[in-house]
Design a protein around this motif. Structure first.
Motif, PDB file in Angstrom:
ATOM      1  N   ARG A 137     -52.128 -13.707  -5.874  1.00  0.00           N
ATOM      2  CA  ARG A 137     -53.639 -13.575  -5.732  1.00  0.00           C
ATOM      3  C   ARG A 137     -53.942 -14.592  -4.837  1.00  0.00           C
ATOM      4  NH1 ARG A 137     -57.237 -12.506 -10.845  1.00  0.00           N
ATOM      5  NH2 ARG A 137     -58.401 -11.283  -9.114  1.00  0.00           N
ATOM      6  N   THR A 138     -53.139 -14.947  -3.709  1.00  0.00           N
ATOM      7  CA  THR A 138     -53.297 -15.961  -2.775  1.00  0.00           C
ATOM      8  C   THR A 138     -53.867 -15.281  -1.523  1.00  0.00           C
ATOM      9  OG1 THR A 138     -51.788 -17.713  -3.557  1.00  0.00           O
ATOM     10  CG2 THR A 138     -52.752 -18.009  -1.313  1.00  0.00           C
ATOM     11  N   VAL A 139     -54.883 -15.043  -1.478  1.00  0.00           N
ATOM     12  CA  VAL A 139     -55.671 -14.317  -0.314  1.00  0.00           C
ATOM     13  C   VAL A 139     -56.477 -14.880   0.605  1.00  0.00           C
ATOM     14  CG1 VAL A 139     -55.542 -12.105  -1.800  1.00  0.00           C
ATOM     15  CG2 VAL A 139     -57.792 -13.320  -1.683  1.00  0.00           C
ATOM     16  N   SER A 140     -56.627 -16.212   0.735  1.00  0.00           N
ATOM     17  CA  SER A 140     -57.709 -16.793   1.432  1.00  0.00           C
ATOM     18  C   SER A 140     -56.982 -17.141   2.787  1.00  0.00           C
ATOM     19  CB  SER A 140     -58.066 -18.164   1.070  1.00  0.00           C
ATOM     20  OG  SER A 140     -56.887 -19.125   0.695  1.00  0.00           O
ATOM     21  N   PRO A 141     -57.764 -17.199   3.989  1.00  0.00           N
ATOM     22  CA  PRO A 141     -57.349 -17.319   5.344  1.00  0.00           C
ATOM     23  C   PRO A 141     -56.166 -18.426   5.347  1.00  0.00           C
ATOM     24  CG  PRO A 141     -59.614 -16.730   5.490  1.00  0.00           C
ATOM     25  CD  PRO A 141     -59.097 -16.858   4.037  1.00  0.00           C
ATOM     26  N   ASP A 142     -55.146 -18.486   5.894  1.00  0.00           N
ATOM     27  CA  ASP A 142     -54.354 -19.546   6.094  1.00  0.00           C
ATOM     28  C   ASP A 142     -53.847 -20.017   4.999  1.00  0.00           C
ATOM     29  OD1 ASP A 142     -54.182 -19.559   8.744  1.00  0.00           O
ATOM     30  OD2 ASP A 142     -55.929 -20.408   8.832  1.00  0.00           O
ATOM     31  N   GLY A 143     -53.950 -19.394   3.708  1.00  0.00           N
ATOM     32  CA  GLY A 143     -53.468 -20.108   2.309  1.00  0.00           C
ATOM     33  C   GLY A 143     -52.179 -20.324   2.130  1.00  0.00           C
ATOM     34  N   ILE A 144     -51.375 -19.479   2.459  1.00  0.00           N
ATOM     35  CA  ILE A 144     -50.045 -19.614   2.331  1.00  0.00           C
ATOM     36  C   ILE A 144     -49.560 -21.012   3.212  1.00  0.00           C
ATOM     37  CG2 ILE A 144     -47.484 -18.621   2.635  1.00  0.00           C
ATOM     38  CD1 ILE A 144     -49.207 -17.381   0.580  1.00  0.00           C
ATOM     39  N   VAL A 145     -50.017 -20.868   4.549  1.00  0.00           N
ATOM     40  CA  VAL A 145     -49.648 -22.059   5.364  1.00  0.00           C
ATOM     41  C   VAL A 145     -50.309 -23.447   4.627  1.00  0.00           C
ATOM     42  CG1 VAL A 145     -49.941 -23.342   7.759  1.00  0.00           C
ATOM     43  CG2 VAL A 145     -49.639 -20.716   7.654  1.00  0.00           C
ATOM     44  N   ASN A 146     -51.082 -23.274   4.288  1.00  0.00           N
ATOM     45  CA  ASN A 146     -51.788 -24.744   3.640  1.00  0.00           C
ATOM     46  C   ASN A 146     -51.075 -25.088   2.528  1.00  0.00           C
ATOM     47  OD1 ASN A 146     -54.001 -24.777   5.554  1.00  0.00           O
ATOM     48  ND2 ASN A 146     -55.591 -23.318   4.140  1.00  0.00           N
ATOM     49  N   LEU A 147     -50.717 -24.078   1.735  1.00  0.00           N
ATOM     50  CA  LEU A 147     -49.853 -24.534   0.574  1.00  0.00           C
ATOM     51  C   LEU A 147     -48.546 -25.138   0.877  1.00  0.00           C
ATOM     52  CD1 LEU A 147     -50.172 -21.158  -1.849  1.00  0.00           C
ATOM     53  CD2 LEU A 147     -50.880 -23.748  -2.434  1.00  0.00           C
ATOM     54  N   ILE A 148     -47.988 -24.573   1.784  1.00  0.00           N
ATOM     55  CA  ILE A 148     -46.664 -25.189   2.336  1.00  0.00           C
ATOM     56  C   ILE A 148     -46.653 -26.583   2.975  1.00  0.00           C
ATOM     57  CG2 ILE A 148     -44.709 -24.812   4.021  1.00  0.00           C
ATOM     58  CD1 ILE A 148     -45.217 -21.807   4.022  1.00  0.00           C
ATOM     59  N   GLU A 149     -47.931 -26.696   3.575  1.00  0.00           N
ATOM     60  CA  GLU A 149     -48.285 -28.025   3.953  1.00  0.00           C
ATOM     61  C   GLU A 149     -48.623 -29.032   2.811  1.00  0.00           C
ATOM     62  OE1 GLU A 149     -51.368 -27.608   6.674  1.00  0.00           O
ATOM     63  OE2 GLU A 149     -50.206 -26.793   8.401  1.00  0.00           O
ATOM     64  N   MET A 150     -48.946 -28.494   1.804  1.00  0.00           N
ATOM     65  CA  MET A 150     -49.501 -29.398   0.765  1.00  0.00           C
ATOM     66  C   MET A 150     -48.281 -29.816  -0.098  1.00  0.00           C
ATOM     67  SD  MET A 150     -52.664 -28.853  -2.224  1.00  0.00           S
ATOM     68  CE  MET A 150     -51.643 -27.176  -2.734  1.00  0.00           C
ATOM     69  N   VAL A 151     -47.399 -28.781  -0.752  1.00  0.00           N
ATOM     70  CA  VAL A 151     -46.399 -28.833  -1.587  1.00  0.00           C
ATOM     71  C   VAL A 151     -44.999 -28.528  -1.127  1.00  0.00           C
ATOM     72  CG1 VAL A 151     -48.246 -28.662  -3.611  1.00  0.00           C
ATOM     73  CG2 VAL A 151     -46.818 -26.562  -2.738  1.00  0.00           C
ATOM     74  N   GLY A 152     -44.856 -27.836   0.051  1.00  0.00           N
ATOM     75  CA  GLY A 152     -43.680 -27.599   0.375  1.00  0.00           C
ATOM     76  C   GLY A 152     -43.233 -26.056   0.085  1.00  0.00           C
ATOM     77  N   GLU A 153     -42.488 -25.687   0.874  1.00  0.00           N
ATOM     78  CA  GLU A 153     -41.878 -24.101   0.802  1.00  0.00           C
ATOM     79  C   GLU A 153     -41.340 -23.812  -0.629  1.00  0.00           C
ATOM     80  OE1 GLU A 153     -38.260 -23.341   3.121  1.00  0.00           O
ATOM     81  OE2 GLU A 153     -39.897 -24.033   4.417  1.00  0.00           O
ATOM     82  N   GLU A 154     -40.658 -25.029  -1.180  1.00  0.00           N
ATOM     83  CA  GLU A 154     -39.780 -24.775  -2.297  1.00  0.00           C
ATOM     84  C   GLU A 154     -40.323 -24.684  -3.325  1.00  0.00           C
ATOM     85  OE1 GLU A 154     -39.795 -27.153  -0.273  1.00  0.00           O
ATOM     86  OE2 GLU A 154     -37.976 -27.352   0.935  1.00  0.00           O
ATOM     87  N   ARG A 155     -41.682 -24.841  -3.514  1.00  0.00           N
ATOM     88  CA  ARG A 155     -42.379 -24.488  -4.919  1.00  0.00           C
ATOM     89  C   ARG A 155     -43.480 -23.512  -4.608  1.00  0.00           C
ATOM     90  NH1 ARG A 155     -45.172 -30.240  -5.733  1.00  0.00           N
ATOM     91  NH2 ARG A 155     -46.314 -29.134  -7.332  1.00  0.00           N
ATOM     92  N   ILE A 156     -43.189 -22.548  -3.812  1.00  0.00           N
ATOM     93  CA  ILE A 156     -44.109 -21.212  -3.777  1.00  0.00           C
ATOM     94  C   ILE A 156     -43.297 -20.281  -4.024  1.00  0.00           C
ATOM     95  CG2 ILE A 156     -45.648 -20.071  -2.493  1.00  0.00           C
ATOM     96  CD1 ILE A 156     -46.102 -22.690  -0.607  1.00  0.00           C
ATOM     97  N   LEU A 157     -43.942 -19.057  -4.920  1.00  0.00           N
ATOM     98  CA  LEU A 157     -43.103 -18.018  -5.353  1.00  0.00           C
ATOM     99  C   LEU A 157     -43.866 -16.660  -5.210  1.00  0.00           C
ATOM    100  CD1 LEU A 157     -41.642 -20.364  -6.793  1.00  0.00           C
ATOM    101  CD2 LEU A 157     -41.232 -18.691  -8.640  1.00  0.00           C
ATOM    102  N   TYR A 158     -43.330 -15.673  -4.267  1.00  0.00           N
ATOM    103  CA  TYR A 158     -43.801 -14.381  -3.999  1.00  0.00           C
ATOM    104  C   TYR A 158     -44.014 -13.640  -5.508  1.00  0.00           C
ATOM    105  CZ  TYR A 158     -44.062  -9.358  -3.854  1.00  0.00           C
ATOM    106  OH  TYR A 158     -44.168  -8.017  -4.004  1.00  0.00           O
TER     107      TYR A 158
END
Length: 234
Positions: free
Chosen positions: A170-191
């Motif tokens: 449900r992450t649909v905000s503009p640049d939401g994925i990129v902002n998450l990666i910058e905040m916590v790193g790609e290792e903690r994000i799951l499709y």
């Protein structure tokens, strides 16, 4: 609106979206009552799930438990017997407080077995959740279905709890994925897809249009969840 309630329908939807494997749970486990036979809806749902997917090796079972009703010894035996490596909890739906005095035996067991926990964001009280998860840094915990209205305090939780992961159905905000990666790193994000309430493909389309590297896409789409299921999160 997507409406699928058969294994064949799930597999067809996966094929259409180009998904090879999926983590699945039984919606029956989201009920709160105990049956007249002395078993809970979580027990029934977990066993029905195993029976339903026994011929679908690309569907990976996720069990659910209700500590107010279920017996830890029986549940842990079923988890070991079926090779289950993740569980789902819904404290508000099952009407129990997610605090240490209520869930400690279960959390101790999950920690010892390095089994990941999935929990929908609307099922928790943020302060209670933070204080409990902080006590169990060895348990990988995945927040699911975090709509953007929860972003302010979910982002704070992600920054405070290094063992917390975010499922992005449900992450649909503009640049939401990129902002998450910058905040916590790609290792903690799951499709995740939130299927069948939502279709599988839109978030995959979004991910593939965020200018991410192939390595980052692989991490988010499957490698991170594989690490959790294999107990290799450190």
């Amino acid at each position: 609106t997507v409406s699928v309630d058969t294994i064949e329908g799930i597999l067809k939807a996966m094929g259409t979206a180009g998904i090879e494997r999926a983590l699945v749970y039984s919606t029956l486990t989201m009920e709160a009552s105990a049956t007249s036979f002395g078993t809970s809806d979580t027990w029934d749902g977990n066993h029905m799930l195993i029976e339903a997917i026994k011929k679908a090796s690309n569907l990976v079972p996720q069990f659910a438990f209700n500590p107010a009703v279920d017996k830890l010894d029986a549940f842990s035996h079923d988890v070991a017997t079926q090779g289950v490596r993740s569980v789902r909890i819904t404290p508000k739906l099952h009407n129990y407080p997610f605090c240490d005095w209520a869930v400690k035996p279960w959390m101790d067991w999950l920690s010892s077995e390095q089994i990941g926990v999935w929990v929908p964001v609307d099922q928790i009280d943020a302060p209670e959740f933070h204080d409990t998860i902080e006590l169990y840094p060895d348990i990988p915990v995945v927040l699911c279905e975090a709509h953007y209205i929860y972003d302010p305090w979910v982002n704070l939780l992600m920054q405070r709890l290094p063992n917390l992961y975010l499922e992005i159905s449900r992450t649909v905000s503009p640049d939401g994925i990129v902002n998450l990666i910058e905040m916590v790193g790609e290792e903690r994000i799951l499709y995740g897809s939130r299927f069948p309430d939502s279709p599988m493909a839109p978030q995959l389309y979004n991910l593939n249009h965020c200018d991410l590297s192939d390595a980052t896409l692989s991490s988010i789409c499957y490698r991170n969840v594989e690490r959790i299921l294999e107990g290799e999160t450190k």
